[in-house]
Design a protein around this motif. Sequence first.
Motif, PDB file in Angstrom:
ATOM      1  N   GLU A   1       5.028   0.855  -1.299  1.00 31.35           N
ATOM      2  CA  GLU A   1       4.135   0.799  -2.467  1.00 31.35           C
ATOM      3  C   GLU A   1       4.902   0.443  -3.733  1.00 31.35           C
ATOM      4  N   ASN A   2       6.172   0.817  -3.760  1.00 30.32           N
ATOM      5  CA  ASN A   2       7.005   0.536  -4.924  1.00 30.32           C
ATOM      6  C   ASN A   2       7.785  -0.760  -4.795  1.00 30.32           C
ATOM      7  N   CYS A   3       8.037  -1.182  -3.577  1.00 30.47           N
ATOM      8  CA  CYS A   3       8.784  -2.424  -3.350  1.00 30.47           C
ATOM      9  C   CYS A   3       8.321  -3.031  -2.028  1.00 30.47           C
ATOM     10  N   ALA A   4       7.415  -3.984  -2.129  1.00 29.71           N
ATOM     11  CA  ALA A   4       6.858  -4.612  -0.922  1.00 29.71           C
ATOM     12  C   ALA A   4       7.923  -5.356  -0.118  1.00 29.71           C
ATOM     13  N   ASP A   5       9.050  -5.693  -0.760  1.00 28.20           N
ATOM     14  CA  ASP A   5      10.138  -6.406  -0.080  1.00 28.20           C
ATOM     15  C   ASP A   5      11.213  -5.467   0.465  1.00 28.20           C
ATOM     16  N   ALA A   6      10.961  -4.173   0.457  1.00 30.67           N
ATOM     17  CA  ALA A   6      11.947  -3.211   0.962  1.00 30.67           C
ATOM     18  C   ALA A   6      12.249  -3.506   2.427  1.00 30.67           C
ATOM     19  N   THR A   7      13.519  -3.407   2.776  1.00 31.68           N
ATOM     20  CA  THR A   7      13.936  -3.584   4.173  1.00 31.68           C
ATOM     21  C   THR A   7      14.072  -2.198   4.788  1.00 31.68           C
ATOM     22  N   ILE A   8      13.180  -1.916   5.727  1.00 34.31           N
ATOM     23  CA  ILE A   8      13.114  -0.581   6.327  1.00 34.31           C
ATOM     24  C   ILE A   8      13.135  -0.710   7.850  1.00 34.31           C
TER      25      ILE A   8
ATOM     26  N   GLY B   1      10.557  11.144  -5.610  1.00 34.02           N
ATOM     27  CA  GLY B   1       9.679  11.836  -6.542  1.00 34.02           C
ATOM     28  C   GLY B   1       8.294  11.228  -6.597  1.00 34.02           C
ATOM     29  N   SER B   2       7.398  11.900  -7.303  1.00 38.75           N
ATOM     30  CA  SER B   2       6.079  11.332  -7.588  1.00 38.75           C
ATOM     31  C   SER B   2       6.281  10.244  -8.640  1.00 38.75           C
ATOM     32  N   ILE B   3       5.564   9.143  -8.495  1.00 36.83           N
ATOM     33  CA  ILE B   3       5.802   7.996  -9.362  1.00 36.83           C
ATOM     34  C   ILE B   3       4.524   7.539 -10.042  1.00 36.83           C
ATOM     35  N   VAL B   4       4.630   7.366 -11.365  1.00 35.57           N
ATOM     36  CA  VAL B   4       3.541   6.818 -12.168  1.00 35.57           C
ATOM     37  C   VAL B   4       3.875   5.357 -12.429  1.00 35.57           C
ATOM     38  N   LYS B   5       2.928   4.457 -12.131  1.00 33.05           N
ATOM     39  CA  LYS B   5       3.163   3.021 -12.337  1.00 33.05           C
ATOM     40  C   LYS B   5       2.089   2.442 -13.242  1.00 33.05           C
ATOM     41  N   LYS B   6       2.528   1.712 -14.242  1.00 31.64           N
ATOM     42  CA  LYS B   6       1.639   0.949 -15.121  1.00 31.64           C
ATOM     43  C   LYS B   6       2.316  -0.394 -15.345  1.00 31.64           C
ATOM     44  N   GLY B   7       2.081  -1.347 -14.476  1.00 35.18           N
ATOM     45  CA  GLY B   7       2.738  -2.644 -14.574  1.00 35.18           C
ATOM     46  C   GLY B   7       4.240  -2.480 -14.433  1.00 35.18           C
TER      47      GLY B   7
ATOM     48  N   PRO C   1       6.449  19.881  -4.997  1.00 43.31           N
ATOM     49  CA  PRO C   1       5.856  18.544  -4.943  1.00 43.31           C
ATOM     50  C   PRO C   1       4.406  18.535  -5.449  1.00 43.31           C
ATOM     51  N   THR C   2       3.706  19.657  -5.313  1.00 44.34           N
ATOM     52  CA  THR C   2       2.317  19.744  -5.767  1.00 44.34           C
ATOM     53  C   THR C   2       2.228  19.588  -7.286  1.00 44.34           C
ATOM     54  N   ILE C   3       3.125  20.246  -8.015  1.00 43.57           N
ATOM     55  CA  ILE C   3       3.159  20.115  -9.479  1.00 43.57           C
ATOM     56  C   ILE C   3       3.462  18.660  -9.848  1.00 43.57           C
ATOM     57  N   ALA C   4       4.401  18.048  -9.141  1.00 45.98           N
ATOM     58  CA  ALA C   4       4.762  16.658  -9.424  1.00 45.98           C
ATOM     59  C   ALA C   4       3.551  15.741  -9.230  1.00 45.98           C
ATOM     60  N   LYS C   5       2.777  15.987  -8.183  1.00 41.33           N
ATOM     61  CA  LYS C   5       1.577  15.174  -7.925  1.00 41.33           C
ATOM     62  C   LYS C   5       0.532  15.361  -9.030  1.00 41.33           C
ATOM     63  N   ARG C   6       0.372  16.594  -9.496  1.00 42.61           N
ATOM     64  CA  ARG C   6      -0.593  16.866 -10.565  1.00 42.61           C
ATOM     65  C   ARG C   6      -0.161  16.187 -11.874  1.00 42.61           C
ATOM     66  N   LEU C   7       1.127  16.269 -12.189  1.00 45.64           N
ATOM     67  CA  LEU C   7       1.635  15.606 -13.390  1.00 45.64           C
ATOM     68  C   LEU C   7       1.469  14.094 -13.289  1.00 45.64           C
ATOM     69  N   LYS C   8       1.652  13.579 -12.096  1.00 51.23           N
ATOM     70  CA  LYS C   8       1.446  12.141 -11.874  1.00 51.23           C
ATOM     71  C   LYS C   8       0.008  11.763 -12.236  1.00 51.23           C
ATOM     72  N   GLN C   9      -0.951  12.560 -11.787  1.00 48.73           N
ATOM     73  CA  GLN C   9      -2.364  12.292 -12.089  1.00 48.73           C
ATOM     74  C   GLN C   9      -2.626  12.308 -13.590  1.00 48.73           C
ATOM     75  N   VAL C  10      -2.055  13.313 -14.267  1.00 43.33           N
ATOM     76  CA  VAL C  10      -2.247  13.439 -15.716  1.00 43.33           C
ATOM     77  C   VAL C  10      -1.681  12.222 -16.434  1.00 43.33           C
ATOM     78  N   LEU C  11      -0.450  11.840 -16.106  1.00 43.60           N
ATOM     79  CA  LEU C  11       0.200  10.710 -16.773  1.00 43.60           C
ATOM     80  C   LEU C  11      -0.479   9.383 -16.432  1.00 43.60           C
ATOM     81  N   GLN C  12      -0.919   9.247 -15.197  1.00 44.29           N
ATOM     82  CA  GLN C  12      -1.587   8.012 -14.779  1.00 44.29           C
ATOM     83  C   GLN C  12      -2.846   7.779 -15.624  1.00 44.29           C
ATOM     84  N   GLU C  13      -3.562   8.862 -15.901  1.00 37.55           N
ATOM     85  CA  GLU C  13      -4.778   8.759 -16.718  1.00 37.55           C
ATOM     86  C   GLU C  13      -4.459   8.642 -18.209  1.00 37.55           C
ATOM     87  N   ALA C  14      -3.389   9.301 -18.673  1.00 37.90           N
ATOM     88  CA  ALA C  14      -3.077   9.336 -20.101  1.00 37.90           C
ATOM     89  C   ALA C  14      -2.460   8.036 -20.625  1.00 37.90           C
TER      90      ALA C  14
END
Length: 197
Positions: free
Chosen positions: A36-43, A120-126, A139-152
């Motif tokens: 999701e963060n790097c479609a060209d990742a070699t895995i 970590g949880s990642i917020v992406k805006k372009g 990890p639950t707190i990190a996910k909640r903060l991600k939601q807050v920042l994604q909307e803010a």
Amino acid sequence: MEENHLFPVFFKLHRLHVLVVGGGNIGLEKANAMLENCADATITVVSLDFLPELEALTHQYPNITLIQKSFSCGDLLGKDLVIAATNNREFNYHIWEKAKCSKVLINVADTPELCDFYLGSIVKKGNLKIAISTNGKSPTIAKRLKQVLQEAIPDTLDEVLNKLSLIREKLSGDFASKVKKLNSITEVLVKPESEGV
């Protein structure tokens, strides 16, 4: 008070080769997070069995390879990062031991004390990307903060970033004067609205 001493870094996954050991839900979650963060990742994913969703990823992303076998030391050759993503703690510890002997950085799912790094949880805006760490505590707190920042954070911030990049390229002078000019331009982002009136 305990502090978070982690040093945040952003890996250029398209330049690295990541090994994921485990083809179940945990392996799928980790592979998805990277792709999701790097479609060209070699895995490369090594496992005796794979979820159909993980197999489906190979049709969507050309740089993900599934190898159906049991993990061995040879799987670490040429790898830059390893993620032990099985639900067997003993087996994950075995993978950790082999990674440490090979001097390969490793993340052991749900075992913070064995992790060299966290996903970590990642917020992406372009072009803006914010990684959130709770030092492995919640990890639950990190996910909640991600939601807050994604909307803010407004989607238009990417447009601002692109314009500032162009301005930065055109600025003349030494580093200190460029920083001063950019700080002046971006001050509007942190000024309270009442001051701007």
